[in-house]
Every structure is written in structure tokens, then in C-alpha cells.
Design an enzyme around this catalytic site. Structure first.
Site, PDB file in Angstrom:
ATOM      1  N   GLU A 151     -27.944  14.279  -6.379  1.00 59.96           N
ATOM      2  CA  GLU A 151     -27.175  14.652  -5.189  1.00 59.96           C
ATOM      3  C   GLU A 151     -25.776  14.056  -5.243  1.00 59.96           C
ATOM      4  OE1 GLU A 151     -27.910  17.399  -3.454  1.00 59.96           O
ATOM      5  OE2 GLU A 151     -29.847  16.466  -3.040  1.00 59.96           O
ATOM      6  N   ALA A 160     -28.886  24.238   7.269  1.00 58.61           N
ATOM      7  CA  ALA A 160     -30.042  23.373   7.065  1.00 58.61           C
ATOM      8  C   ALA A 160     -29.984  22.704   5.700  1.00 58.61           C
ATOM      9  CB  ALA A 160     -31.322  24.182   7.208  1.00 58.61           C
ATOM     10  N   LEU A 167     -29.868  24.289   2.851  1.00 58.61           N
ATOM     11  CA  LEU A 167     -30.601  25.070   1.843  1.00 58.61           C
ATOM     12  C   LEU A 167     -29.702  26.165   1.256  1.00 58.61           C
ATOM     13  CD1 LEU A 167     -34.078  25.311   3.622  1.00 58.61           C
ATOM     14  CD2 LEU A 167     -33.357  23.690   1.853  1.00 58.61           C
ATOM     15  N   SER A 168     -28.400  25.973   1.412  1.00 59.25           N
ATOM     16  CA  SER A 168     -27.391  26.821   0.770  1.00 59.25           C
ATOM     17  C   SER A 168     -27.401  28.277   1.204  1.00 59.25           C
ATOM     18  CB  SER A 168     -27.537  26.751  -0.756  1.00 59.25           C
ATOM     19  OG  SER A 168     -27.208  25.479  -1.179  1.00 59.25           O
ATOM     20  N   SER A 169     -27.497  28.491   2.510  1.00 56.88           N
ATOM     21  CA  SER A 169     -27.396  29.876   2.967  1.00 56.88           C
ATOM     22  C   SER A 169     -25.975  30.400   2.704  1.00 56.88           C
ATOM     23  CB  SER A 169     -27.742  29.988   4.447  1.00 56.88           C
ATOM     24  OG  SER A 169     -26.858  29.215   5.213  1.00 56.88           O
ATOM     25  N   SER A 170     -24.979  29.519   2.744  1.00 58.95           N
ATOM     26  CA  SER A 170     -23.620  30.016   2.492  1.00 58.95           C
ATOM     27  C   SER A 170     -23.412  30.373   1.024  1.00 58.95           C
ATOM     28  CB  SER A 170     -22.552  29.039   2.978  1.00 58.95           C
ATOM     29  OG  SER A 170     -22.932  27.728   2.739  1.00 58.95           O
ATOM     30  N   ASP A 189     -24.915  24.839  -5.999  1.00 61.33           N
ATOM     31  CA  ASP A 189     -25.609  25.799  -5.136  1.00 61.33           C
ATOM     32  C   ASP A 189     -25.428  27.232  -5.633  1.00 61.33           C
ATOM     33  OD1 ASP A 189     -25.836  23.453  -3.761  1.00 61.33           O
ATOM     34  OD2 ASP A 189     -24.429  23.989  -2.179  1.00 61.33           O
ATOM     35  N   TYR A 210     -17.843  15.197   3.522  1.00 60.97           N
ATOM     36  CA  TYR A 210     -18.046  15.658   2.141  1.00 60.97           C
ATOM     37  C   TYR A 210     -16.741  15.533   1.354  1.00 60.97           C
ATOM     38  CZ  TYR A 210     -19.633  18.654  -1.697  1.00 60.97           C
ATOM     39  OH  TYR A 210     -19.985  19.131  -2.930  1.00 60.97           O
TER      40      TYR A 210
HETATM   41  C1  GLA Z   1     -23.510  20.673  -1.138  1.00 59.03           C
HETATM   42  C2  GLA Z   1     -22.500  21.219  -2.139  1.00 59.03           C
HETATM   43  C3  GLA Z   1     -22.975  21.021  -3.578  1.00 59.03           C
HETATM   44  C4  GLA Z   1     -23.392  19.564  -3.821  1.00 59.03           C
HETATM   45  C5  GLA Z   1     -24.310  19.065  -2.718  1.00 59.03           C
HETATM   46  C6  GLA Z   1     -24.597  17.590  -2.821  1.00 59.03           C
HETATM   47  O1  GLA Z   1     -24.686  21.411  -1.192  1.00 59.03           O
HETATM   48  O2  GLA Z   1     -22.261  22.583  -1.908  1.00 59.03           O
HETATM   49  O3  GLA Z   1     -21.983  21.429  -4.460  1.00 59.03           O
HETATM   50  O4  GLA Z   1     -22.277  18.746  -3.963  1.00 59.03           O
HETATM   51  O5  GLA Z   1     -23.784  19.311  -1.420  1.00 59.03           O
HETATM   52  O6  GLA Z   1     -25.315  17.310  -3.965  1.00 59.03           O
END
Ligand code: GLA
Length: 391
Positions: A36, A125, A127-130, A174, A224
Site C-alpha cells: 500500500e 469505499a 475498491l477503485s470504482s473510479s 488500480d 494522499y
Molecule cells: C489509491 C491509489 C493507488 C494507490 C493506493 C494506495 O488507491 O489510486 O494508486 O496509491 O491508493 O496503495
């Protein structure tokens, strides 16, 4: 899989048939098992695509307009291919417009399109919906316009869309796994070379379970970007000290870190410690999985969470609680927050036989303490983005 006939019907109600190429496309969300905040440090990650996805239906138009209907929010937006400016309202559309912008910047020639999409990936959440929205848009636009964009390039374009158009300096993880995910495999990605190795995750007694804390904090993006800056400061320091070809924290060993950590500002030292140790945990974790040593892998997940909580400071009380509760359950080998942090989900490694009791206990115990009903998803690694129909 979502009900495609129903979606076509909605599509036909919304838009008149242009008689041009049309199709159906999908892209999954992801969960990261370990690694992460390493991707933007040229490091290693180990995500998998999950059984939740965005499905997009689309048809080319004869002009330069794009119209998009978001089934989930029941909203429609429209824009011209010649005038791409980020929106203040309906900000979900920026992920999509950003992708169109990047594809055009890469000098592909596009035609307008009518699009609708429906998602079953929970929003905000972690889980990378974007990323899934970016990837499904890129695939739909590429296929409808008969462009051949290979998956790693597509992932890069989507990442750039988020960096440049949305303004989040995310890494490539992601979008990469949403493009290239494989059924029954987790992906060991080297975020410097952008190469990956699939690591099998099937035919054993273990299961990945995701717990959604239902906490969404708006500071995710600003924090971030701040972490990214802190990593840059650390990198600069090591480059100066070691006078080597150091380009990112990926290039620093744990011994080098130990030798110089005292000379760094305290916070920067902890940020660097997380990234350097996390890269090591991913590589060790991949070995463990290959040997079928799930116990060792689970232990690394636990260490990863500690590091994200104490050194990188991207966890929150509810995620820590979910991890603590999980580790008290029988049959749990590992638990940690997943994704950017400050809310969102935890990822858990469980013995399969304990999944049902785990779900029940976590639901009750988390609800009792926080008053929030958590969502729990049981998923296998699945395939990345695909074309379901094109005609
Ligand atoms: C988000 C970012 C990823 C990664 C994670 C943390 O999901 O989109 O690129 O940096 O945070 O691991």
C-alpha cells in the site's frame, strides 16, 4: 453479471439508434492484498480484480458530442470532444472526460458517442470504482472507434486522466489491475517497469473477505497528495546522502534507511520506513504465497496494517477496529486496511470454513461499537476489463 437486456432497453429509451458501431464493456474494481502506497514510489503491489464491476453500453455518433447517462445517480451529462473542462457538479463525469482527453492527447482521433453505465462497486469505499470507470470508458471509446490500445498503455492513460483532469496524483495500481486482472490470480506488479507476474490464488482452503467500514472521509485526496510530497522529500534526501542513481524510495534498502533515518525529520522518516518496509513485505509475501505459506502471508498483512497505521498514518479508528475484531476471530490469518485509507475497506485472509461465522461476528460486533452496519464481500480474483459485445 448485471442484467444486460435491461440495460439495452434503457439505452434504447434514452438515445436514438445512430446505426453505427455499438457494444457492451465491463471493468472490475480491485482489492490490494499487500503493497500500500508503494506504487507511486516505483515499488511493488499485489492487487486482484474483484467480482464487482462497471458495465458500459455505448454507440458511436455522427458528430463530436458525447452523452453519458449514469444509471446509479440517474443523471446525464453531455460534452463536446472539442471542449473538455472539468465539471464542478457531477464530478463523477471528470473521470470519464479525463480519459477522453488523454486519449485525444495521445493523438487518437475520436468520434462522439452515447454511453450509459451501471456499477455495483460501492463508491468511495477504496475498491477503485473510479479506476473502473476510467478503464471501462477507455475500453469503450477505444473499441467503438476501432483503436487498438494495449492494456498497459490503457492503464497509463487512465492514471494520467486522474492525475491531470481529476487532480489526484494516484499511482498506476488500480487502473493496471482493472485492465489486466486474471481469474484465480493476484498480480505481482512492479510499478517501475510496469511488468507483472500472475501469482495463483486458487485450489486451497483460503478465502479473501473484504469488510466495508462505510466510512468516507473527504480528506483522502489532500492527504494522499501530501504523502506523495513527503515521499519525494525522503527520496531527495537519500539521493543526496548516497549520491547514487536514486529515483524513488524503491531504491533504498532497509539497512540504508536504518543508517540515515536519524538525520531525517521525524515524520518524513516514518513515511520512508513504511514504503521501504512495505516493498520488502510484498516481495516476501509473494514468495510465501508461491510456497503455499498462507500463515506467513497473513502475518505480513498484519505488519502492513501496523505500518500504515503508525508510520504512514493513513488508517482511522473504524479501520483499526475492523482489523482488531477480525484478528480475534477464529480462522483469520491476516487483516489490514486496503487502498488509500482514511476509511473504506479492510482485506482479510481467512480459512474458508470460517467465512460464515466471521461475517456474522464482524457484522454484530462492528455494529455494536460504531452503530454502523458494515458490508462484507466474499470474492475470488477475477478477470480485468473486457468486451462483452461489439457489433
Ligand atoms: C489509491 C491509489 C493507488 C494507490 C493506493 C494506495 O488507491 O489510486 O494508486 O496509491 O491508493 O496503495
Amino acid at each position: 453479471m448485471q442484467d444486460l437486456n435491461k440495460l439495452w432497453k434503457i439505452f434504447k429509451d434514452k438515445f436514438t439508434d445512430t446505426g453505427l458501431t455499438k457494444g457492451i464493456f465491463s471493468a472490475p474494481g480491485r482489492v490490494n492484498l499487500i503493497g500500500e502506497h508503494t506504487d507511486y514510489n516505483d515499488g511493488f503491489v499485489l492487487p486482484m480484480a474483484i467480482e464487482k464491476e462497471i458495465v458500459m453500453l455505448g454507440q458511436l455518433r455522427n458528430d463530436r458530442r458525447v452523452r453519458v447517462f449514469d444509471f446509479g445517480y440517474n443523471t446525464e451529462i453531455g460534452f463536446s470532444l472539442d471542449k473538455l473542462i472539468p465539471l464542478r457538479k457531477n464530478t463523477w463525469a471528470n473521470y470519464l472526460m479525463g480519459v477522453v482527453d488523454e486519449i485525444q492527447k495521445a493523438e487518437y482521433i475520436l468520434q462522439g458517442a452515447n454511453l450509459i453505465f451501471k456499477s455495483n462497486i460501492p463508491r468511495k469505499a477504496g475498491l477503485s470504482s473510479s479506476a473502473a470507470l476510467e478503464v471501462v470508458t477507455a475500453l469503450a471509446i477505444a473499441e467503438l472507434n476501432s483503436l487498438k490500445i494495449e492494456p498497459v498503455k490503457m492503464a497509463r492513460l487512465c492514471q494520467q486522466a486522474e492525475n491531470n483532469f481529476v487532480g489526484v496524483a494516484c499511482g498506476i495500481m488500480d487502473q493496471y489491475v482493472s485492465c489486466l486482472g486474471q481469474k484465480n490470480y493476484v498480480l505481482f506488479i512492479d510499478c517501475r517497469s510496469n511488468n507483472y507476474e500472475p501469482v495463483p490464488f486458487k485450489d486451497h482452503n483460503y478465502q479473501i473477505v473484504i469488510c466495508n467500514s462505510k466510512i468516507q472521509r473527504s480528506l483522502v485526496n489532500s492527504e494522499y497528495n501530501k504523502r506523495r510530497e513527503e515521499c519525494k522529500i525522503a527520496t531527495k534526501f537519500f539521493k543526496h546522502k548516497l549520491n547514487l542513481e536514486i529515483r524513488a524510495l524503491r531504491d533504498i534498502t532497509i539497512d540504508e534507511y536504518k543508517k540515515y533515518q536519524g538525520q531525517l525529520p521525524e515524520v518524513i522518516a516514518r513515511r520512508a520506513k513504511h514504503v521501504i518496509s512495505e516493498n520488502y513485505r510484498v516481495q516476501t509475501g509473494v514468495e510465501a504465497l508461491r510456497e503455499g505459506n498462507f500463515l506467513a502471508f497473513g502475518q505480513l498483512m498484519i505488519e502492513s496494517h501496523q505500518s500504515l497505521k503508525d508510520d504512514y498514518e493513513v488508517s482511522c479508528a473504524e479501520l483499526d477496529l475492523l482489523v482488531d475484531l477480525a484478528l480475534k476471530q477464529e480462522g483469520v490469518l491476516g487483516a489490514r486496511m486496503t487502498g488509500a485509507g482514511f476509511g473504506g475497506c479492510t482485506v482479510n485472509l481467512l480459512e474458508r470454513d470460517y467465512v460464515d461465522t466471521f461475517k456474522k461476528s464482524i457484522k454484530n460486533e462492528y455494529k455494536e461499537i460504531t452503530g454502523i452496519n458494515p458490508d462484507i464481500y466474499v470474492t475470488r480474483p477475477t478477470e480485468g476489463a473486457k468486451v462483452l459485445e461489439l457489433r
